[in-house]
Design a protein around this motif. Structure first.
Motif, short mmCIF file in Angstrom:
data_model
loop_
_atom_site.label_atom_id
_atom_site.label_comp_id
_atom_site.label_asym_id
_atom_site.label_seq_id
_atom_site.Cartn_x
_atom_site.Cartn_y
_atom_site.Cartn_z
N MET A 150 0.85 -1.19 0.00
CA MET A 150 0.00 0.00 0.00
C MET A 150 0.88 1.24 0.00
O MET A 150 1.64 1.46 0.95
N ASN A 151 0.80 2.00 -1.07
CA ASN A 151 1.58 3.23 -1.21
C ASN A 151 0.65 4.43 -1.25
O ASN A 151 -0.55 4.30 -1.49
N SER A 152 1.23 5.60 -1.05
CA SER A 152 0.47 6.86 -1.10
C SER A 152 -0.79 6.76 -0.26
O SER A 152 -1.89 7.11 -0.71
N LEU A 153 -0.64 6.28 0.94
CA LEU A 153 -1.79 6.07 1.80
C LEU A 153 -2.49 7.38 2.15
O LEU A 153 -1.85 8.43 2.29
N LYS A 154 -3.80 7.28 2.28
CA LYS A 154 -4.65 8.44 2.59
C LYS A 154 -5.41 8.16 3.88
O LYS A 154 -5.64 6.99 4.24
N PRO A 155 -5.85 9.19 4.56
CA PRO A 155 -6.65 8.97 5.78
C PRO A 155 -7.87 8.08 5.53
O PRO A 155 -8.24 7.30 6.41
N GLU A 156 -8.46 8.17 4.36
CA GLU A 156 -9.63 7.34 4.07
C GLU A 156 -9.30 5.87 3.88
O GLU A 156 -10.20 5.05 3.74
N ASP A 157 -8.01 5.52 3.87
CA ASP A 157 -7.61 4.12 3.84
C ASP A 157 -7.63 3.49 5.23
O ASP A 157 -7.44 2.28 5.37
N THR A 158 -7.86 4.29 6.24
CA THR A 158 -7.91 3.78 7.60
C THR A 158 -9.03 2.77 7.76
O THR A 158 -10.19 3.05 7.45
N ALA A 159 -8.68 1.56 8.21
CA ALA A 159 -9.65 0.48 8.34
C ALA A 159 -8.97 -0.74 8.94
O ALA A 159 -7.74 -0.78 9.07
N MET A 160 -9.79 -1.73 9.25
CA MET A 160 -9.28 -3.06 9.59
C MET A 160 -9.16 -3.84 8.29
O MET A 160 -10.15 -3.97 7.55
N TYR A 161 -7.98 -4.35 8.02
CA TYR A 161 -7.73 -5.09 6.79
C TYR A 161 -7.64 -6.58 7.10
O TYR A 161 -6.93 -6.99 8.04
N SER A 162 -8.32 -7.37 6.28
CA SER A 162 -8.32 -8.81 6.47
C SER A 162 -8.01 -9.51 5.15
O SER A 162 -8.50 -9.08 4.10
N CYS A 163 -7.25 -10.58 5.24
CA CYS A 163 -7.06 -11.39 4.04
C CYS A 163 -8.12 -12.48 4.03
O CYS A 163 -8.65 -12.87 5.08
N ALA A 164 -8.42 -12.94 2.83
CA ALA A 164 -9.47 -13.94 2.66
C ALA A 164 -9.05 -14.92 1.59
O ALA A 164 -8.43 -14.54 0.59
N ALA A 165 -9.42 -16.17 1.79
CA ALA A 165 -9.06 -17.23 0.84
C ALA A 165 -10.29 -18.05 0.50
O ALA A 165 -11.19 -18.23 1.32
N SER A 166 -10.29 -18.54 -0.72
CA SER A 166 -11.49 -19.22 -1.23
C SER A 166 -11.20 -20.67 -1.56
O SER A 166 -10.04 -21.08 -1.67
N ASP A 167 -12.26 -21.42 -1.76
CA ASP A 167 -12.18 -22.75 -2.33
C ASP A 167 -12.48 -22.72 -3.82
O ASP A 167 -12.58 -23.75 -4.46
N ARG A 168 -12.67 -21.51 -4.37
CA ARG A 168 -13.01 -21.31 -5.76
C ARG A 168 -11.79 -20.78 -6.51
O ARG A 168 -10.94 -20.09 -5.93
N ARG A 169 -11.75 -21.03 -7.81
CA ARG A 169 -10.66 -20.51 -8.62
C ARG A 169 -10.85 -19.00 -8.88
O ARG A 169 -9.88 -18.28 -9.09
N ARG A 170 -12.10 -18.57 -8.92
CA ARG A 170 -12.37 -17.16 -9.13
C ARG A 170 -13.59 -16.78 -8.30
O ARG A 170 -14.51 -17.57 -8.14
N TRP A 171 -13.59 -15.54 -7.84
CA TRP A 171 -14.68 -15.05 -7.01
C TRP A 171 -15.91 -14.80 -7.87
O TRP A 171 -15.86 -14.78 -9.10
#
Length: 130
Positions: free
Chosen positions: A82-103
């Motif tokens: 994450m570059n050039s971060l802005k105040p509106e980027d403030t959040a809880m970030y979570s990674c997610a993984a699937s059992d599918r090849r595409r969402w």
């Protein structure tokens, strides 16, 4: 049992950079689609970046050109630069993984739907100050 563990969050000033990592156990990133979501207080969860099993990526308009999703298959780790971060980027970030090849998405212009993903990390806080 699949486990996803994020790291790399923190507090930065506007314009700064952070790199989030998500280490997986009992899961192979290269076989399925994976992504990064964020949620700020009072706002809906948003997929900021995702990558499918063919390596195709999708970014939210708000982060295009600033965020980059990538994988290190040897380390079985997912990253979000994450570059050039802005105040509106403030959040809880979570990674997610699937059992599918595409969402899947609800509409041609919609982002990856959270229900596409079966496994979630605990989240890491990103705070950007102005």
């Amino acid at each position: 049992q699949v486990q996803l563990v994020e790291s790399g969050g923190g507090s930065v000033q506007s314009g700064g950079s952070l790199r989030l990592s998500c280490a997986a156990s009992a899961y192979t990133y290269s076989s399925y689609c994976v992504g990064w979501f964020r949620q700020a207080p009072g706002k809906e969860r948003e997929c900021v970046a995702a990558i499918d099993s063919d390596g195709s990526t999708r970014y939210a308009d708000s982060v295009k050109g600033r965020f980059t999703i990538s994988q290190d298959h040897a380390k079985n780790t997912l990253y979000l630069q994450m570059n050039s971060l802005k105040p509106e980027d403030t959040a809880m970030y979570s990674c997610a993984a699937s059992d599918r090849r595409r969402w899947y998405a609800l509409g041609s212009r919609a982002g990856p739907h959270p229900a596409s993903f079966s496994y979630w990390g605990q989240g890491t806080q990103v705070t950007v100050s102005s």
